[in-house]
Design an enzyme around this catalytic site. Structure first.
Site, PDB file in Angstrom:
ATOM      1  N   ARG A 217      12.963  72.433 -44.559  1.00 19.20           N
ATOM      2  CA  ARG A 217      11.575  71.702 -43.968  1.00 19.20           C
ATOM      3  C   ARG A 217      11.695  71.443 -42.541  1.00 19.20           C
ATOM      4  NH1 ARG A 217      10.334  66.951 -47.657  1.00 19.20           N
ATOM      5  NH2 ARG A 217      12.473  66.942 -48.290  1.00 19.20           N
TER       6      ARG A 217
ATOM      7  N   TYR B 102      19.058  81.067 -48.084  1.00 20.89           N
ATOM      8  CA  TYR B 102      17.504  81.013 -48.311  1.00 20.89           C
ATOM      9  C   TYR B 102      16.554  81.992 -47.741  1.00 20.89           C
ATOM     10  CZ  TYR B 102      18.911  76.132 -49.090  1.00 20.89           C
ATOM     11  OH  TYR B 102      19.695  74.935 -49.640  1.00 20.89           O
TER      12      TYR B 102
ATOM     13  N   ASP C  73      14.242  71.238 -53.801  1.00 21.75           N
ATOM     14  CA  ASP C  73      12.964  70.442 -53.896  1.00 21.75           C
ATOM     15  C   ASP C  73      12.159  71.206 -55.117  1.00 21.75           C
ATOM     16  OD1 ASP C  73      13.587  68.712 -51.793  1.00 21.75           O
ATOM     17  OD2 ASP C  73      12.640  69.966 -50.355  1.00 21.75           O
TER      18      ASP C  73
END
Length: 235
Positions: A189, A83, A55
């Site tokens: 997200r 991540y 993103d």
């Protein structure tokens, strides 16, 4: 010194693999397009692609392939990703990140380290996940985010993903920093949003950095400005 892995030394048409540390607010396509533009003056028309979208509000590792190595993209995309995510409690956003404005007010006074560790246990292993409406997934032939920006009601398909590792690196309310190792197709997200709900609060993704993809690490990646300078002066 830029690090570029060649199938054939110096031959981008034959195939090269380039690790890029994507800057904030760049799309993955921006990275690909910039590299393609730099190469076309010496290589002419050349295939360039990336192995996994990141993103615009995320930074970190993007794998770029050129020439014949673009045939390997699917195999690189299938690899596990790692991540570092910063999740902020106390509000939600329609996009589940900072692309849209925070809304609502949720208490997080009850959240402490033991409580959060208990909640996170339910997110390890195979889990069901609903992708954000602000995503590039196609729904009825169009990108979901385009429909969402028009205010169209969208029913996103549920998918199964695997969260292999989920560790708290730092808890400083209203934020928590997590290290996550997960399967292809995982939306961090959505994970942030779901963790907020599971904590009887609200939360959204405030920051994201991809630090690993398969065998590749972000510390071995090229900064975009260094890569562009190399491609423009060394070819």
């Amino acid at each position: 010194m830029c690090k570029i892995l060649y199938k054939e030394d110096g031959n981008f048409q034959e195939g090269a693999l380039i690790l890029v540390d994507k800057p904030l607010r760049w799309t993955s396509f921006d990275v690909v397009n910039k590299i393609r533009w730099c190469l076309k003056t010496v290589c002419g028309k050349i295939k360039v692609g990336h192995a996994g979208t990141l993103d615009p509000l995320a930074t970190g590792l993007v794998i770029v392939c050129t020439g014949r190595w673009t045939k390997q993209i699917e195999s690189y995309m299938a690899e596990e990703k790692e991540y570092i995510a910063t999740i902020r409690f106390g509000a939600t956003t329609p996009s589940y990140d900072l692309e849209t404005e925070p809304e609502g007010s949720f208490s997080y006074a009850h959240i402490d380290l033991p409580y959060l560790e208990g909640v996170l246990k339910q997110f390890k292993g195979v889990i069901s996940q609903v992708p954000p409406v602000y995503s590039a997934i196609r729904v009825d032939g169009d990108r979901a985010y385009k429909k969402a920006r028009k205010g169209t009601e969208i029913e996103m398909p549920v998918r199964e993903v695997v969260i292999k590792e989920l560790e708290i690196e730092e808890l400083t309310l209203p934020e928590v920093r997590l290290r996550i190792v997960c399967s292809k197709g995982t939306y961090i997200r959505s994970l942030a949003h779901d963790i907020g709900k599971a904590c009887n609060s609200g939360a959204y993704l405030a920051g994201l950095r991809r630090i690993g993809s398969g065998e590749f690490r972000v510390e071995d990646a090229n900064k975009m400005e260094d890569l562009v300078a190399f491609l423009q002066t060394k070819l």
